[in-house]
Design an enzyme around this catalytic site. Structure first.
Site, PDB file in Angstrom:
ATOM      1  N   SER A   1      21.393  29.812   8.933  1.00  0.00           N
ATOM      2  CA  SER A   1      22.406  30.786   8.726  1.00  0.00           C
ATOM      3  C   SER A   1      21.998  30.978   7.105  1.00  0.00           C
ATOM      4  O   SER A   1      22.056  31.621   6.236  1.00  0.00           O
ATOM      5  CB  SER A   1      23.188  29.945   8.479  1.00  0.00           C
ATOM      6  OG  SER A   1      23.620  28.562   8.115  1.00  0.00           O
TER       7      SER A   1
ATOM      8  N   HIS B   1      18.951  35.691  12.373  1.00  0.00           N
ATOM      9  CA  HIS B   1      19.944  35.744  11.781  1.00  0.00           C
ATOM     10  C   HIS B   1      20.927  36.158  13.400  1.00  0.00           C
ATOM     11  O   HIS B   1      21.244  37.452  13.315  1.00  0.00           O
ATOM     12  CB  HIS B   1      20.009  34.829  10.938  1.00  0.00           C
ATOM     13  CG  HIS B   1      21.414  34.619  10.574  1.00  0.00           C
ATOM     14  ND1 HIS B   1      22.014  34.762   9.512  1.00  0.00           N
ATOM     15  CD2 HIS B   1      21.472  33.543  10.834  1.00  0.00           C
ATOM     16  CE1 HIS B   1      22.789  34.194   9.336  1.00  0.00           C
ATOM     17  NE2 HIS B   1      22.935  33.436  10.073  1.00  0.00           N
TER      18      HIS B   1
ATOM     19  N   GLU C   1      20.246  39.833  11.589  1.00  0.00           N
ATOM     20  CA  GLU C   1      19.372  39.692  10.082  1.00  0.00           C
ATOM     21  C   GLU C   1      17.434  38.744  10.821  1.00  0.00           C
ATOM     22  O   GLU C   1      17.404  38.073  10.983  1.00  0.00           O
ATOM     23  CB  GLU C   1      19.724  38.667   8.990  1.00  0.00           C
ATOM     24  CG  GLU C   1      20.994  39.301   8.685  1.00  0.00           C
ATOM     25  CD  GLU C   1      21.808  38.289   7.782  1.00  0.00           C
ATOM     26  OE1 GLU C   1      22.264  39.009   6.220  1.00  0.00           O
ATOM     27  OE2 GLU C   1      21.599  36.815   8.073  1.00  0.00           O
TER      28      GLU C   1
ATOM     29  N   ASN D   1      25.760  36.008   5.118  1.00  0.00           N
ATOM     30  CA  ASN D   1      26.223  35.204   4.679  1.00  0.00           C
ATOM     31  C   ASN D   1      26.890  34.696   2.815  1.00  0.00           C
ATOM     32  O   ASN D   1      27.791  33.905   2.478  1.00  0.00           O
ATOM     33  CB  ASN D   1      25.378  33.727   5.119  1.00  0.00           C
ATOM     34  CG  ASN D   1      25.873  33.208   6.214  1.00  0.00           C
ATOM     35  OD1 ASN D   1      26.864  34.104   7.281  1.00  0.00           O
ATOM     36  ND2 ASN D   1      25.144  32.207   6.922  1.00  0.00           N
TER      37      ASN D   1
HETATM   38  N1  3HC Z   1      31.653  35.049  23.273  1.00  0.00           N
HETATM   39  C1  3HC Z   1      31.894  35.583  24.409  1.00  0.00           C
HETATM   40  N2  3HC Z   1      32.357  37.707  24.411  1.00  0.00           N
HETATM   41  C2  3HC Z   1      33.886  37.074  22.885  1.00  0.00           C
HETATM   42  C3  3HC Z   1      33.787  36.096  22.476  1.00  0.00           C
HETATM   43  C4  3HC Z   1      32.413  34.745  22.778  1.00  0.00           C
HETATM   44  N3  3HC Z   1      33.207  34.003  21.419  1.00  0.00           N
HETATM   45  N4  3HC Z   1      34.605  36.276  21.732  1.00  0.00           N
HETATM   46  C5  3HC Z   1      35.706  37.737  22.439  1.00  0.00           C
HETATM   47  N5  3HC Z   1      34.452  38.378  22.747  1.00  0.00           N
HETATM   48  C6  3HC Z   1      34.641  39.364  23.198  1.00  0.00           C
HETATM   49  C7  3HC Z   1      36.037  39.610  24.333  1.00  0.00           C
HETATM   50  O1  3HC Z   1      35.700  38.972  26.177  1.00  0.00           O
HETATM   51  C8  3HC Z   1      36.213  40.854  23.956  1.00  0.00           C
HETATM   52  O2  3HC Z   1      35.589  41.493  24.581  1.00  0.00           O
HETATM   53  P1  3HC Z   1      35.684  42.851  25.685  1.00  0.00           P
HETATM   54  O3  3HC Z   1      36.236  43.895  24.095  1.00  0.00           O
HETATM   55  O4  3HC Z   1      34.604  43.072  26.710  1.00  0.00           O
HETATM   56  O5  3HC Z   1      36.519  42.683  26.897  1.00  0.00           O
HETATM   57  C9  3HC Z   1      35.113  41.249  22.785  1.00  0.00           C
HETATM   58  O6  3HC Z   1      34.977  40.066  22.183  1.00  0.00           O
HETATM   59  C10 3HC Z   1      37.270  41.601  21.588  1.00  0.00           C
HETATM   60  O7  3HC Z   1      37.468  40.436  22.013  1.00  0.00           O
HETATM   61  P2  3HC Z   1      39.068  40.464  21.488  1.00  0.00           P
HETATM   62  O8  3HC Z   1      40.157  41.131  22.526  1.00  0.00           O
HETATM   63  O9  3HC Z   1      40.012  38.352  21.969  1.00  0.00           O
HETATM   64  O10 3HC Z   1      39.697  39.352  19.951  1.00  0.00           O
HETATM   65  P3  3HC Z   1      39.287  40.654  18.903  1.00  0.00           P
HETATM   66  O11 3HC Z   1      38.971  42.023  19.134  1.00  0.00           O
HETATM   67  O12 3HC Z   1      40.116  40.286  18.125  1.00  0.00           O
HETATM   68  O13 3HC Z   1      37.451  39.965  18.820  1.00  0.00           O
HETATM   69  C11 3HC Z   1      35.685  38.323  17.400  1.00  0.00           C
HETATM   70  C12 3HC Z   1      37.241  38.909  18.253  1.00  0.00           C
HETATM   71  C13 3HC Z   1      34.866  39.735  18.079  1.00  0.00           C
HETATM   72  C14 3HC Z   1      35.537  37.336  17.871  1.00  0.00           C
HETATM   73  C15 3HC Z   1      36.507  39.941  15.954  1.00  0.00           C
HETATM   74  O14 3HC Z   1      37.526  38.809  15.602  1.00  0.00           O
HETATM   75  C16 3HC Z   1      35.478  40.175  15.195  1.00  0.00           C
HETATM   76  O15 3HC Z   1      34.246  40.302  15.011  1.00  0.00           O
HETATM   77  N6  3HC Z   1      35.786  38.641  14.002  1.00  0.00           N
HETATM   78  C17 3HC Z   1      34.498  38.307  12.368  1.00  0.00           C
HETATM   79  C18 3HC Z   1      34.106  36.647  13.494  1.00  0.00           C
HETATM   80  C19 3HC Z   1      32.648  36.899  12.110  1.00  0.00           C
HETATM   81  O16 3HC Z   1      32.600  37.866  11.148  1.00  0.00           O
HETATM   82  N7  3HC Z   1      31.763  36.389  12.368  1.00  0.00           N
HETATM   83  C20 3HC Z   1      30.533  35.861  11.803  1.00  0.00           C
HETATM   84  C21 3HC Z   1      30.924  34.676  10.775  1.00  0.00           C
HETATM   85  S1  3HC Z   1      29.560  34.284  10.177  1.00  0.00           S
HETATM   86  C22 3HC Z   1      28.295  33.406  11.017  1.00  0.00           C
HETATM   87  O17 3HC Z   1      28.170  33.339  12.605  1.00  0.00           O
HETATM   88  C23 3HC Z   1      26.902  33.068  10.719  1.00  0.00           C
HETATM   89  C24 3HC Z   1      26.651  31.924  10.822  1.00  0.00           C
HETATM   90  O18 3HC Z   1      25.470  32.034  10.226  1.00  0.00           O
HETATM   91  C25 3HC Z   1      27.627  31.434   9.919  1.00  0.00           C
END
Ligand code: 3HC
Length: 554
Positions: free
Chosen positions: A130, A151, A163, A201
């Protein structure tokens, strides 16, 4: 050059992939490849950990079946494409290895040098790091030209960004091949060089660190802070919920790397974050972070404005402005009586809260109606002071003043409680009314404004009355960081927007946001915050756009 072997060029030649490390990210990456029809070898340190990885995939695909997104037959085929092992030697014949082990440079270097001796000479070695230096990892291998960053973003099966990170060693054909592979997986690749935190990030984690620091000051409750950014700014999650999702250890590690590379105090890990990591409260994965996730999860924190609210039945609107009018309509729809006066009216005497519009007007109050040519557009201070004497002595004054300048700078001469508020544009999650608390605002008055907001169906966010309140105090510096990144030549405005929408689920990227809000508004907000609460002033490139009235994306 990548040493020639059996695979040849083109992402289509990549048929078998090894994923090392089967935690949240690794298991998600396995799912992405298996879903795209590739064969995957999942590796972790022990048979139990490999079995746990298999469990993650079975559960995740099981949810997709339950939601009707995947047939049982397709789930079986997907699971059959993956083999699980505790031995890296099983990667001898894969075309690509992606490493997703913990973020410790020495672990990664050790793994990559082992892989050097195991895999074919033409196998691509990718890291999902990351923020660690790809160059350092590559330099420690026998063939640094085949080392690249891929990434992914959590949850990897959902978020589209990959990325693709190249170093000075990386073969340019390999960069194209990996970019094409990401597209074949249904992802959106953004190709960048090796810099701490890459694009997403570097921006996201600095913003999370600022949010945690704000929370640490006790000026806003965790729920209000999360609502501010989820509902007010329209982000998919609030910063504390997101930190818990990412893992507080990961957030801290990225902060450490960013701070080490930039010495930017905004990126330094906040003390609270460090303490939580030391205490093992790492977020969802340990059942406790900023929130509790276990079966005994505690109740919500008391909101910062707790206190017995004064009863509110009538709302006054004094002055002019679009936000004021919109607030009046919303309050009326919520069943409150609303009286409106541009300058002064005895009717305001019955209002328990008087919202004061500050964005247009003059002493006659007729500017906004176009009936006056006095050319005194600007804060309607005179009009408002004329009206103030007509307002009840116990009424709460709530100036619609997002930067909280008016409320802080001008104590009410009639000693009424001043509670600055800011109404945000509605987003998918609702509409936020920010409510500022100052030395003069009692808990009962703040609670009264909160109750009125609740009744009107708004999402109240109570925080200390500082310039920018909560939403802009976090959003504007975040946008400013994006401009500084563009100015540094690291990534284009389009790529930064793609990174934040595809990688963090933002409804629009930072540059689309600035173009919508206006570079002048963001510049002014940052300038006021820099002089009143500290922080970096607007980036020179932002100021240039504001002065020239130019958009970033045309
Ligand atoms: N695995 C697989 N699918 C998942 C999941 C998971 N962990 N979490 C949610 N989903 C799927 C759900 O099944 C749903 O699928 P569907 O539309 O086909 O039914 C879809 O994603 C939407 O989920 P929800 O309806 O439960 O919830 P939301 O609409 O609120 O979405 C979220 C959840 C996708 C996590 C959204 O809130 C989001 O995009 N949040 C931001 C997350 C973010 O910023 N991530 C980046 C972090 S930084 C990083 O990862 C980099 C690292 O290096 C630190």
């Amino acid at each position: 050059m990548v040493p020639s072997g059996g695979r040849g060029n083109g992402s289509g030649r990549i048929g078998t992939v090894g994923v090392v490390g089967l935690g949240t990210m690794g298991a998600g990456i396995v799912e992405v490849f298996a879903k795209a029809g590739l064969s995957v070898v999942g590796v972790d340190g022990t048979p139990e950990l490999a079995e746990r990885g298999k469990g993650f995939l079975t559960t995740s695909t099981g949810k997709a079946v339950a939601r009707g997104r995947l047939s049982e037959q397709d789930q079986k085929a997907l699971l059959d494409r993956v083999t699980w092992t505790a031995s890296v030697t099983d990667l001898a014949d894969v075309d690509l290895v992606i490493e997703a082990i913990p973020e410790r440079l020495e672990f990664k270097i050790d793994l990559f040098s082992k892989l050097d001796d195991i895999v074919r000479p033409d196998t691509i070695l990718a890291s999902n790091t990351s923020s660690l230096s790809l160059t350092t990892i590559a330099a420690a291998t026998k063939h640094p030209e085949r080392v690249i960053g891929m990434h992914f973003f959590n949850p990897a099966p959902v978020l589209a960004l990959v990325e693709v990170i190249s170093t000075l060693f990386t073969d340019t054909k390999l960069v194209r091949e990996v970019r094409d592979l990401a597209t074949r997986l249904g992802k959106k690749p953004v190709v960048v060089g090796d810099r701490a935190g890459f694009v997403a990030n570097a921006l996201l984690i600095t913003y999370l660190a600022r949010a945690i620091r704000l929370y640490e000051t006790g000026s806003v409750s965790r729920e209000d802070l999360d609502n501010a950014m989820r509902v007010g700014a329209g982000f998919p999650m609030g910063p504390l919920t997101l930190s818990d999702l990412i893992g507080l250890d990961v957030v801290k590690e990225v902060c450490d790397v960013l701070y080490e590379a930039t010495k930017d105090p905004s990126a330094a890990p906040p003390a609270l974050l460090q303490q939580m990591v030391t205490a093992g409260r790492l977020g969802r994965k340990t059942g406790q972070g900023f929130y509790d996730y276990g079966p005994d999860a505690d109740e919500s924190e008391q909101p910062a404005s707790s206190g017995r609210a004064l009863a509110v039945s009538t709302i006054g609107l004094l002055g002019t402005g679009e936000a004021l009018a919109q607030l009046g309509e919303t309050m009326e729809a919520g069943g409150l009586k609303v009286v409106h006066s541009v300058t002064a009216s005895a009717a305001l005497g019955e209002a328990q809260i008087v919202f004061v519009g500050t964005d247009a007007g003059c002493a006659t109050g007729e500017c906004a109606a176009g009936a006056c040519e006095c050319d005194q557009m600007g804060p309607a201070q005179e009009a408002i002071s004329a009206g103030l004497s007509k307002i009840g002595k116990n009424a709460i004054l709530a100036p619609m003043d997002g930067l909280a300048e008016w409320a802080i700078g001008t104590p009410d001469e009639h000693a009424r409680v001043v509670v600055p508020v800011r109404l945000h544009e509605p987003t998918k999650g609702g509409q936020v009314l920010e409510i500022g608390t100052g030395l003069d605002s009692g808990a009962r008055e703040v609670a009264a404004v909160r109750t009125a907001a609740d009744r009107a169906g708004l999402v109240p966010v109570v925080g200390r009355a500082r310039s920018g309140l909560v939403v802009d105090a976090l959003l504007y510096p975040h946008l400013n960081d994006a401009v500084a990144m563009l100015d540094s030549g690291y990534a284009s405005a389009q790529d930064i927007d793609t990174a934040m929408t595809a990688g963090c689920g933002y409804p629009e990227g930072p540059f689309t946001m600035i173009d919508r809000l206006g570079a002048d508004q963001v510049t002014e907000g940052l300038a006021v915050m820099a002089t009143t609460v500290g922080g970096a002033g607007p980036s020179p490139l932002l100021v240039e756009h504001a002065v020239r009235g130019r958009k970033f994306l045309d």
